[in-house]
Every structure is written in structure tokens, then in C-alpha cells.
Design a protein around this motif. Structure first.
Motif, PDB file in Angstrom:
ATOM      1  N   LYS A  51      -5.363 101.817  61.366  1.00  0.00           N
ATOM      2  CA  LYS A  51      -5.722 102.125  59.989  1.00  0.00           C
ATOM      3  C   LYS A  51      -7.016 101.375  59.666  1.00  0.00           C
ATOM      4  N   PRO A  52      -7.907 102.010  58.912  1.00  0.00           N
ATOM      5  CA  PRO A  52      -9.143 101.328  58.532  1.00  0.00           C
ATOM      6  C   PRO A  52      -8.857 100.250  57.491  1.00  0.00           C
ATOM      7  N   SER A  53      -9.752  99.256  57.408  1.00  0.00           N
ATOM      8  CA  SER A  53      -9.550  98.202  56.418  1.00  0.00           C
ATOM      9  C   SER A  53     -10.012  98.697  55.048  1.00  0.00           C
ATOM     10  N   GLY A  54      -9.452  98.114  54.014  1.00  0.00           N
ATOM     11  CA  GLY A  54      -9.809  98.480  52.653  1.00  0.00           C
ATOM     12  C   GLY A  54      -8.589  98.876  51.845  1.00  0.00           C
ATOM     13  N   ARG A  55      -8.849  99.408  50.650  1.00  0.00           N
ATOM     14  CA  ARG A  55      -7.774  99.856  49.760  1.00  0.00           C
ATOM     15  C   ARG A  55      -7.881 101.366  49.600  1.00  0.00           C
ATOM     16  N   TYR A  56      -6.722 102.012  49.629  1.00  0.00           N
ATOM     17  CA  TYR A  56      -6.662 103.470  49.586  1.00  0.00           C
ATOM     18  C   TYR A  56      -5.562 103.920  48.640  1.00  0.00           C
ATOM     19  N   LEU A  57      -5.716 105.118  48.121  1.00  0.00           N
ATOM     20  CA  LEU A  57      -4.696 105.729  47.269  1.00  0.00           C
ATOM     21  C   LEU A  57      -4.119 106.929  47.999  1.00  0.00           C
ATOM     22  N   VAL A  58      -2.803 106.970  48.092  1.00  0.00           N
ATOM     23  CA  VAL A  58      -2.102 108.126  48.636  1.00  0.00           C
ATOM     24  C   VAL A  58      -1.328 108.724  47.475  1.00  0.00           C
ATOM     25  N   MET A  59      -1.645 109.962  47.148  1.00  0.00           N
ATOM     26  CA  MET A  59      -0.979 110.635  46.033  1.00  0.00           C
ATOM     27  C   MET A  59      -0.081 111.737  46.584  1.00  0.00           C
ATOM     28  N   ILE A  60       1.176 111.701  46.173  1.00  0.00           N
ATOM     29  CA  ILE A  60       2.159 112.675  46.623  1.00  0.00           C
ATOM     30  C   ILE A  60       2.596 113.497  45.418  1.00  0.00           C
ATOM     31  N   ASN A  61       2.415 114.792  45.512  1.00  0.00           N
ATOM     32  CA  ASN A  61       2.795 115.706  44.431  1.00  0.00           C
ATOM     33  C   ASN A  61       4.303 115.959  44.529  1.00  0.00           C
ATOM     34  N   ARG A  62       5.065 115.438  43.575  1.00  0.00           N
ATOM     35  CA  ARG A  62       6.524 115.587  43.597  1.00  0.00           C
ATOM     36  C   ARG A  62       6.971 117.034  43.509  1.00  0.00           C
TER      37      ARG A  62
END
Length: 167
Positions: A51-62
Motif C-alpha cells: 500500500k502506498p504511504s499517505g492518507r486515503y478515503l475509501v467510500m462504500i455506497n451502502r
């Protein structure tokens, strides 16, 4: 007709058939699967990408995951927890200009069986426009890119947002 001529004719015919049919068959994936049945379409990836370094957002559509158990499993998976096999295919949208988001998506994809997660790079504006209307399954964005394009508009009550931090 002599027996030696008949045997010679049979051997030449068999050799010709082997050249025309046998050699091409030996070079097919079907033949390889017959020899090694362990290599199938459900096997997991052979190389897991870091995994790359840093901060990420994973959005899951319910709305795309009505089964609460599977939704919970996907949340655990994207949070970095160990989960058993999830019997559900997903499509992951990533902004084409977001190199970090694409790298993280490929890292997650490498941890799943082949073809379980399809990655769709899209224009960032189109991606966010679709996301604002709930037309996505999974979306991965780097935090910097999400701030730049104001992705918070897509973070509604029907979207689970997971922050992934890598060092």
C-alpha cells in the motif's frame, strides 16, 4: 499391400495429425489447466502489492450492498482487518488523475481473487458528479485529491467512509 507400407502410412498420418492438432493443443491454456488444476479463476493474486504511504478515503455506497454481513466484511477489508472470502464482486472508481488513489486501489485489488474487484479510472469531475447522485459502488481517493475536488459532497448518510492511513 505390405504390412510395412501400412504401418508407415499410419505413422506418417499420426505424425501429420500431431503436427496439425497436437502441438497447437499443447500450447493452449486448456492443456495447462489439465496439467495443473490448482491454477483456477478463483485463486488469489500471486503478488500482493504494498500500500502506498499517505492518507486515503475509501467510500462504500451502502445502496450497492444490501447484505449487511457483506457490507461489514468490505468495511473490515478496507480497514486492513483479516476477513474470510467475500462472495461478492465490486467495482472501484478512482480518479484518473489521482495516482495515490490508483496505487491504493491496485494494492487492494492484489489482495483479492482475480476479477473480484474491477478498477475504473474516471475523470475526477465526472466521478464526483456520479458520486453526488449515489452512482458508484466503491470509490478510493487520496486525501489530498479529495480535498482538492471537494469530495465531501459525496459523503452522505448512505455512504460509509473509511480513512486509510499508511506509513
Amino acid at each position: 499391400m505390405k504390412a510395412s507400407k501400412v504401418i508407415g502410412h499410419i505413422l506418417r498420418t499420426a505424425a501429420g495429425l500431431f503436427v496439425l492438432v497436437g502441438i497447437p493443443f499443447l500450447r493452449t491454456d486448456y492443456f495447462a489447466a489439465l496439467i495443473d488444476p490448482s491454477a483456477d479463476a478463483v485463486s488469489s493474486a500471486s503478488v500482493i502489492l504494498d500500500k502506498p504511504s499517505g492518507r486515503y478515503l475509501v467510500m462504500i455506497n451502502r445502496a450497492e450492498h444490501p447484505d449487511e454481513e457483506k457490507l461489514k466484511d468490505w468495511n473490515l477489508f478496507f480497514s486492513g482487518e483479516d476477513v474470510s472470502y467475500i462472495f461478492e464482486d465490486i467495482s472501484c472508481s478512482v480518479a484518473a488523475a489521482d495516482a495515490g488513489g490508483m496505487e491504493l486501489a491496485k494494492s487492494f485489488q492484489s489482495q483479492l481473487p482475480e476479477n473480484q474487484m474491477k478498477i475504473y479510472p474516471e475523470d475526477g469531475t465526472m466521478l464526483l458528479s456520479r458520486a453526488d447522485h449515489g452512482r458508484f459502488d466503491i470509490m478510493i481517493l487520496s486525501e489530498e485529491y479529495a480535498e482538492q475536488v471537494h469530495a465531501e459532497t459525496a459523503m452522505t448518510d448512505s455512504v460509509d467512509v473509511i480513512t486509510v492511513t499508511q506509513t
